[in-house]
Write a protein that holds these residues in place. Sequence first.
Motif, PDB file in Angstrom:
ATOM      1  N   THR A  68      -5.276  17.354   9.869  1.00  0.00           N
ATOM      2  CA  THR A  68      -4.676  16.061   9.506  1.00  0.00           C
ATOM      3  C   THR A  68      -3.992  16.151   8.155  1.00  0.00           C
ATOM      4  N   ASP A 124      -1.332  12.988  15.760  1.00  0.00           N
ATOM      5  CA  ASP A 124      -2.658  13.513  15.424  1.00  0.00           C
ATOM      6  C   ASP A 124      -3.629  13.102  16.527  1.00  0.00           C
ATOM      7  N   GLN A 183      -4.352   9.607  13.412  1.00  0.00           N
ATOM      8  CA  GLN A 183      -5.610   9.832  14.123  1.00  0.00           C
ATOM      9  C   GLN A 183      -6.381   8.513  14.263  1.00  0.00           C
TER      10      GLN A 183
HETATM   11 MG   LIG Z   1      -8.019  15.159  11.683  1.00  0.00          MG
END
Ligand SMILES: [Mg+2]
Length: 235
Positions: free
Chosen positions: A49, A168, A94
């Motif tokens: 990330t 993500d 994410q």
């Molecule tokens: Mg991550």
Amino acid sequence: MSNIVLQANQLTKTYTSAQRNLTVIDSVSFECEEGNSLSIIGPSGSGKTTLLGLCAGLDVPTHGTISLMGFKLNNMNEDDRAYIRNQYVGFVFQNFQLLSTLTALENVMVPLELRGEKNVSAKAKELLSRVGLADRFHHYPTQLSGGEQQRVAMARAFITDPKILFADEPTGNLDDENAQRIVELLFGLNKEQKTTLVLVTHNLELAQKTQRILRMKGGKLVEELPGSIPLLVSQ
Ligand SMILES: [Mg+2]
Ligand SMILES: Nc1ncnc2c1ncn2[C@@H]1O[C@H](COP(=O)(O)OP(=O)(O)OP(=O)(O)O)[C@@H](O)[C@H]1O
């Protein structure tokens, strides 16, 4: 000649907390050509990330340089980077990062409204329908399931027809049917509009659909050879 849309050169990201330095990304270099698709895989906490955020200009590296669509992000301030993101980049977080005071439809409209465009609701509705949310236009994020929020975030990332899409864990919260819908949307965009795809995923089946696979390992990035990753048995 190939057209490089993303070039990371010797990227390092070090976090300092409680008087300790933690280098999460360690001298990472890679580049990506227009229309290409690549996945970044690796264990939890390996920096995926963080790397995505650096590449998209959401965060700045401790050392190293990034060139995105030919723009050198290091020389830019936050406003300039935001402009480049709005013009060229789609990003699916994410944790989705939907705006809680806006409905699904309004969330998807935001990037085009930021560009000053009018009459953007028809396109937003079409995209929400493509991700299977035609009956959720007026729900607020708290009224949506995790997978539904993820699909709203996906529609929001697509609405500007981005040149490069960073996603993500795009299928992280989805059942098979909705994951398939997202995969079709991602690779449809990649084919039809030459959208460059940079995906972070734990889903090796998804990773193997991209042209290249990069693995984060101890802060370094290692390129996997095609066919070298055994497929996990899907559950
Ligand atoms: Mg991550
Ligand atoms: N703002 C921060 N300050 C300090 N440490 C951080 C910060 N953000 C992330 N980290 C640390 O950096 C490391 C990498 O985090 P990152 O979120 O990039 O991992 P990841 O590979 O995406 O993991 P996951 O698969 O669980 O999403 C983690 O060990 C995390 O604790």
